[in-house]
Write a protein that holds these residues in place. Sequence first.
Motif, PDB file in Angstrom:
ATOM      1  N   PRO A 305       0.886  -1.370  -0.071  1.00 46.06           N
ATOM      2  CA  PRO A 305       0.006  -0.122   0.052  1.00 46.06           C
ATOM      3  C   PRO A 305       0.934   1.152  -0.152  1.00 46.06           C
ATOM      4  O   PRO A 305       1.675   1.414   0.921  1.00 46.06           O
ATOM      5  N   VAL A 306       0.517   2.221  -0.862  1.00 43.28           N
ATOM      6  CA  VAL A 306       1.546   3.384  -1.052  1.00 43.28           C
ATOM      7  C   VAL A 306       0.915   4.603  -0.032  1.00 43.28           C
ATOM      8  O   VAL A 306      -0.063   4.885  -0.247  1.00 43.28           O
ATOM      9  N   VAL A 307       1.909   4.956   0.706  1.00 46.07           N
ATOM     10  CA  VAL A 307       1.679   6.096   1.273  1.00 46.07           C
ATOM     11  C   VAL A 307       2.324   7.359   0.434  1.00 46.07           C
ATOM     12  O   VAL A 307       3.353   7.370   0.183  1.00 46.07           O
ATOM     13  N   PRO A 308       1.545   8.315   0.171  1.00 41.41           N
ATOM     14  CA  PRO A 308       2.010   9.452  -0.969  1.00 41.41           C
ATOM     15  C   PRO A 308       3.178  10.175  -0.006  1.00 41.41           C
ATOM     16  O   PRO A 308       2.968  10.601   0.932  1.00 41.41           O
ATOM     17  N   GLY A 309       3.999  10.698  -0.885  1.00 36.83           N
ATOM     18  CA  GLY A 309       4.971  11.540  -0.441  1.00 36.83           C
ATOM     19  C   GLY A 309       4.434  13.140  -0.543  1.00 36.83           C
ATOM     20  O   GLY A 309       3.397  13.351  -0.993  1.00 36.83           O
ATOM     21  N   ASP A 310       5.250  13.728   0.113  1.00 32.34           N
ATOM     22  CA  ASP A 310       4.707  15.138   0.528  1.00 32.34           C
ATOM     23  C   ASP A 310       5.731  16.148   0.782  1.00 32.34           C
ATOM     24  O   ASP A 310       5.733  16.669   2.134  1.00 32.34           O
ATOM     25  N   TYR A 311       6.494  16.653   0.021  1.00 33.51           N
ATOM     26  CA  TYR A 311       7.673  17.615   0.341  1.00 33.51           C
ATOM     27  C   TYR A 311       7.056  19.021   0.826  1.00 33.51           C
ATOM     28  O   TYR A 311       7.706  19.782   1.627  1.00 33.51           O
ATOM     29  N   THR A 312       5.799  19.465   0.458  1.00 33.39           N
ATOM     30  CA  THR A 312       5.089  20.390   1.033  1.00 33.39           C
ATOM     31  C   THR A 312       4.936  20.397   2.535  1.00 33.39           C
ATOM     32  O   THR A 312       4.732  21.587   3.134  1.00 33.39           O
ATOM     33  N   ALA A 313       4.919  19.305   3.002  1.00 32.94           N
ATOM     34  CA  ALA A 313       4.929  19.372   4.581  1.00 32.94           C
ATOM     35  C   ALA A 313       5.989  19.759   5.411  1.00 32.94           C
ATOM     36  O   ALA A 313       5.653  20.320   6.481  1.00 32.94           O
ATOM     37  N   TYR A 314       7.073  20.018   4.637  1.00 30.62           N
ATOM     38  CA  TYR A 314       8.208  20.730   5.226  1.00 30.62           C
ATOM     39  C   TYR A 314       7.972  22.150   5.334  1.00 30.62           C
ATOM     40  O   TYR A 314       8.022  22.265   6.782  1.00 30.62           O
ATOM     41  N   TYR A 315       7.817  22.727   4.520  1.00 31.72           N
ATOM     42  CA  TYR A 315       7.634  24.215   4.814  1.00 31.72           C
ATOM     43  C   TYR A 315       6.269  24.402   5.472  1.00 31.72           C
ATOM     44  O   TYR A 315       6.034  25.672   6.137  1.00 31.72           O
ATOM     45  N   ASP A 316       5.264  23.783   5.259  1.00 31.79           N
ATOM     46  CA  ASP A 316       3.868  23.941   5.962  1.00 31.79           C
ATOM     47  C   ASP A 316       4.268  23.766   7.490  1.00 31.79           C
ATOM     48  O   ASP A 316       3.857  24.331   8.294  1.00 31.79           O
ATOM     49  N   GLY A 317       4.978  22.934   7.590  1.00 33.56           N
ATOM     50  CA  GLY A 317       5.511  22.578   9.170  1.00 33.56           C
ATOM     51  C   GLY A 317       6.362  23.723   9.638  1.00 33.56           C
ATOM     52  O   GLY A 317       6.174  24.102  10.983  1.00 33.56           O
ATOM     53  N   ILE A 318       7.100  24.457   8.852  1.00 38.49           N
ATOM     54  CA  ILE A 318       7.889  25.480   9.240  1.00 38.49           C
ATOM     55  C   ILE A 318       6.969  26.879   9.750  1.00 38.49           C
ATOM     56  O   ILE A 318       7.153  27.280  10.683  1.00 38.49           O
ATOM     57  N   ALA A 319       6.045  26.895   8.841  1.00 39.81           N
ATOM     58  CA  ALA A 319       5.108  28.103   9.096  1.00 39.81           C
ATOM     59  C   ALA A 319       4.237  27.701  10.310  1.00 39.81           C
ATOM     60  O   ALA A 319       4.194  28.557  10.999  1.00 39.81           O
ATOM     61  N   GLU A 320       3.786  26.385  10.610  1.00 45.16           N
ATOM     62  CA  GLU A 320       3.002  25.976  11.819  1.00 45.16           C
ATOM     63  C   GLU A 320       4.004  26.221  13.017  1.00 45.16           C
ATOM     64  O   GLU A 320       3.477  26.716  14.087  1.00 45.16           O
TER      65      GLU A 320
END
Length: 370
Positions: A305-320
């Motif tokens: 089962p594939v878990v999608p990758g998500d590089y956007t999570a890094y900068y969204d996390g920085i903003a949080e």
Amino acid sequence: MKTQTISVGLVGFGMAGRTFHAPLIQASPSLELNAVVSRDPDRVRADLPAAEVLPKAAQLFARRDIDLVVIATPNETHFPLAKAALNAGKHVVIDKPFSVTASEARLLKAQADEAERLLSVFHNRRWDSDFLTLKSLIEDGTLGRVVSLESRFDRFRPQVTDRWRDRHQPGAGIWYDLGPHLLDQARELFGMPRAILLELATAREGAEVDDDFLALLEYDHLRVTLQASSLVAEPTPRFRVHGTSGSFVKYGLDPQEGWLKAGQRPTPGWGVDASPGTLTLDKAGVEGDREETREAVALVSREAPVVPGDYTAYYDGIAETLLNGAPPPVTSESALDVMTLLETGLDSYRQGRWVKLKEGGSKLRRLHHR
């Protein structure tokens, strides 16, 4: 921070700045890329017409409207640029690796802690689809107790370039280029190892720096093998993982880097890897009817089962982190661990033997005894 939009300045618009950082910063609704330091203003304006282009990093650091500085420059410049940005009161993100020495990384961490500024390192491959898939398989017990993990990042680049990564200077070579990715992923899965053994090679004609490495990490009841080479044309497994309940094998790289290089930008459904890995499991164990005394083992293979990758999570996390005080997506402590592994690996190579780390294997022991 009172405002709901974080003003970002980017230092460097080479491959890392242009391909990864600029588009991922722009993809975060809470970040605004307002200025870029580059010696090629035309190149920047072609991609970012609204951003101001500055010739010197000092000019960016002096701007009061810049909240966050992102450093995407050659490795040996990470320390002086991050130090200057922190001195100017900025929050700082550094492209991997943290720096070229662990001592420099420790100094930056201490400086950021004292100034109460965010300091994070862009270990983006924590958000690769194949890595997230493997992490899920390990955490849910699908593979049982993991006994062997092989992680490879091979390329076929027979020509030595005139880029700084191929020149004899601090932070150059494949160990400092791809080693941080593989070491960080291993650390995320299993914690710090007990010991490391590293072999480096210079395989290409005319090469000045290492372009091939083999690293072994020792844990309790687990051996991790990390490899990267510039002279591998035949596809090799990105991951090959064996456990007491079965195996997981994955070919092909996470697609996000290729998409970003091609000019694509994150959209809904971003990060889905069209080449899932293969799970090979004990059929009887899966169905729950294995008899402990039975010798024959029936295996069944299927797509993982594939878990999608998500590089956007890094900068969204920085903003949080900056807006709401959430934990950073990559802490300076974890990035410092990677620097420790890089340096200890070099010690191992110079001495030609296994080198122990002061503390290691604690996370793995917790995983095995849950």
